[in-house]
Write an enzyme that holds these catalytic residues in place. Structure first.
Site, mmCIF file in Angstrom:
data_model
loop_
_atom_site.group_PDB
_atom_site.id
_atom_site.type_symbol
_atom_site.label_atom_id
_atom_site.label_comp_id
_atom_site.label_asym_id
_atom_site.label_seq_id
_atom_site.Cartn_x
_atom_site.Cartn_y
_atom_site.Cartn_z
ATOM 1 C CG ASP A 28 -2.042 0.963 1.113
ATOM 2 O OD1 ASP A 28 -2.501 1.221 -0.018
ATOM 3 O OD2 ASP A 28 -2.476 1.490 2.158
ATOM 4 N N GLY A 31 -0.192 5.321 -4.515
ATOM 5 C CA GLY A 31 -0.840 6.540 -5.003
ATOM 6 C C GLY A 31 -0.343 7.770 -4.257
ATOM 7 C CG HIS A 45 -0.566 1.723 -9.242
ATOM 8 N ND1 HIS A 45 -0.735 1.465 -7.904
ATOM 9 C CD2 HIS A 45 -1.678 2.425 -9.629
ATOM 10 C CE1 HIS A 45 -1.895 1.983 -7.493
ATOM 11 N NE2 HIS A 45 -2.478 2.572 -8.519
ATOM 12 C CD1 TRP A 77 -13.597 -5.426 -8.257
ATOM 13 C CD2 TRP A 77 -13.118 -4.724 -10.324
ATOM 14 N NE1 TRP A 77 -12.998 -6.473 -8.929
ATOM 15 C CE2 TRP A 77 -12.701 -6.067 -10.206
ATOM 16 C CE3 TRP A 77 -12.912 -4.065 -11.537
ATOM 17 C CZ2 TRP A 77 -12.093 -6.767 -11.234
ATOM 18 C CZ3 TRP A 77 -12.314 -4.757 -12.579
ATOM 19 C CH2 TRP A 77 -11.909 -6.094 -12.414
ATOM 20 N NE ARG A 79 -7.906 1.916 -5.201
ATOM 21 C CZ ARG A 79 -6.687 1.911 -4.718
ATOM 22 N NH1 ARG A 79 -5.666 2.138 -5.517
ATOM 23 N NH2 ARG A 79 -6.469 1.681 -3.445
ATOM 24 C CG LEU A 139 8.877 -17.438 -2.730
ATOM 25 C CD1 LEU A 139 8.772 -17.370 -1.200
ATOM 26 C CD2 LEU A 139 9.273 -16.060 -3.258
ATOM 27 N NE ARG A 196 -2.729 -1.004 4.634
ATOM 28 C CZ ARG A 196 -3.984 -1.102 4.230
ATOM 29 N NH1 ARG A 196 -4.738 -2.039 4.742
ATOM 30 N NH2 ARG A 196 -4.483 -0.284 3.333
ATOM 31 C CB SER A 204 -7.650 -3.452 3.391
ATOM 32 O OG SER A 204 -7.420 -2.187 3.972
HETATM 33 C C1 IPE Z 1 -5.465 -2.762 0.030
HETATM 34 O O1 IPE Z 1 -5.169 -1.412 -0.134
HETATM 35 C C2 IPE Z 1 -5.487 -3.456 -1.291
HETATM 36 C C3 IPE Z 1 -4.204 -3.618 -1.960
HETATM 37 C C4 IPE Z 1 -3.047 -3.237 -1.521
HETATM 38 C C5 IPE Z 1 -4.286 -4.309 -3.229
HETATM 39 P P1 IPE Z 1 -6.297 -0.314 -0.306
HETATM 40 O O2 IPE Z 1 -5.591 0.981 -0.505
HETATM 41 O O3 IPE Z 1 -7.276 -0.709 -1.336
HETATM 42 O O4 IPE Z 1 -7.021 -0.354 1.112
HETATM 43 P P2 IPE Z 1 -7.863 0.761 1.873
HETATM 44 O O5 IPE Z 1 -8.925 1.262 0.931
HETATM 45 O O6 IPE Z 1 -6.921 1.860 2.258
HETATM 46 O O7 IPE Z 1 -8.408 0.077 3.101
HETATM 47 C C1 IPE Z 2 -1.755 0.052 -3.253
HETATM 48 O O1 IPE Z 2 -1.517 1.410 -3.312
HETATM 49 C C2 IPE Z 2 -1.947 -0.572 -4.607
HETATM 50 C C3 IPE Z 2 -3.318 -1.010 -4.893
HETATM 51 C C4 IPE Z 2 -4.353 -0.899 -4.099
HETATM 52 C C5 IPE Z 2 -3.525 -1.637 -6.167
HETATM 53 P P1 IPE Z 2 -2.691 2.431 -3.382
HETATM 54 O O2 IPE Z 2 -3.101 2.611 -4.792
HETATM 55 O O3 IPE Z 2 -3.798 2.033 -2.464
HETATM 56 O O4 IPE Z 2 -2.004 3.751 -2.859
HETATM 57 P P2 IPE Z 2 -2.531 4.720 -1.717
HETATM 58 O O5 IPE Z 2 -2.816 3.891 -0.511
HETATM 59 O O6 IPE Z 2 -3.755 5.392 -2.248
HETATM 60 O O7 IPE Z 2 -1.398 5.659 -1.494
HETATM 61 MG MG MG Z 3 -4.152 2.323 -0.486
#
Ligand code: IPE
Ligand code: IPE
Ligand code: MG
Length: 254
Positions: A28, A31, A45, A77, A79, A139, A196, A204
């Site tokens: 995580d 973004g 990403h 989904w 997003r 692995l 995490r 999550s």
């Molecule tokens: C969890 O992260 C999902 C992935 C890393 C693929 P999210 O960014 O979607 O989780 P929330 O919305 O902050 O809980």
């Molecule tokens: C995790 O990073 C990647 C996915 C959920 C695919 P995020 O896209 O959730 O990035 P943040 O948490 O918004 O910074």
């Molecule tokens: Mg996130």
């Protein structure tokens, strides 16, 4: 770009005992990492691929046997269509480009997730990568794509219900072990360490069943800045934890 594999990094893995058998990572913070640099979220990403490859190499080096990473949740989904499209296309391309390299590293690639809604091209790449790497033993690398812990449990419940209907299982006599056999990867051990990145402290909807007794590490590093050394630090901290699994030892004798 060919990335440094196991044994080719800047530093050597620490030789330690008590390495977790199964490490799971919620990758995580992509973004936010990008936006803080004035870049669109998708750039975060993109950077995440390098972090992922380095982390896999580090897992092989230190002796982790199962690594499960959260790439796309059943909730992602929600997003924007642009970000969903990017994430789908990017997952497909990363698997396609990296499968040969991972195969050379002795990594077996597996997919954990739900079929409906997931792009067919992503499923095809995941299945081809699994086929290519099926005999590897260094692995087990599990990619959770269109994965949700509740979805996985619900899918297993439906499977159990079908088998009861067919007379292969008996209602009232379904054990935890029998139920776990209906999850996406029946042979995988429970998660020992859940990491995490990105600073949030929540699960999550990841691996709800498998994390029953996992140790948690909430690492403030955003995923694009994570690497094998960060993984080793998290593992080192894990080896200092006292896991009790509900048991207790009286250290003072009456
Ligand atoms: C969890 O992260 C999902 C992935 C890393 C693929 P999210 O960014 O979607 O989780 P929330 O919305 O902050 O809980
Ligand atoms: C995790 O990073 C990647 C996915 C959920 C695919 P995020 O896209 O959730 O990035 P943040 O948490 O918004 O910074
Ligand atoms: Mg996130």
């Amino acid at each position: 770009m060919v990335l440094p594999g196991p044994g080719q990094g800047r530093s050597q893995a620490p030789q330690i005992s008590g390495v977790p058998q199964h490490v799971a990572i919620i990758m995580d913070g992509n973004g936010r990492w990008a936006n803080e640099r004035g870049l669109p979220r998708t750039e975060g990403h993109r950077q995440g691929e390098i972090a992922l490859m380095d982390t896999i190499a580090g897992a092989v080096e230190i002796g982790v046997k199962h690594l499960t990473v959260y790439a796309f949740s059943t909730e992602n989904w929600r997003r924007s269509p642009q970000e969903v499209r990017f994430l789908m296309g990017y997952s497909r391309d990363v698997i396609r480009c990296r499968a040969t390299e991972l195969n050379e590293w002795g990594v077996r690639i597996n997919w954990w997730g739900r079929r409906p809604r997931l792009w067919k091209s992503v499923i095809n790449e995941l299945e081809a990568a699994h086929e290519l790497t099926a005999d590897n033993t260094a692995l087990d690398f599990n990619m959770a794509v269109n994965y949700g812990g509740r979805a996985e449990i619900t899918d297993a419940v439906n499977q159990v219900a079908h088998e009861v209907e067919a007379g292969r299982l008996t209602a009232g006599h379904i054990s935890e072990g029998a139920f776990a056999k209906r999850l996406y990867a029946p042979g995988a051990p429970d998660v020992d360490l859940l990491i995490r990145t990105g600073g949030e402290q929540r699960i999550s909807n990841f691996l709800l069943w498998q994390c029953a007794y996992a140790e948690f590490s909430f690492n403030p590093l955003p995923w694009p800045e994570y690497n094998r050394e960060a993984l080793w630090d998290d593992i080192l901290a894990f080896t200092g934890r006292e896991r009790r699994f509900g048991g207790a030892v009286d250290k003072v004798q009456p």
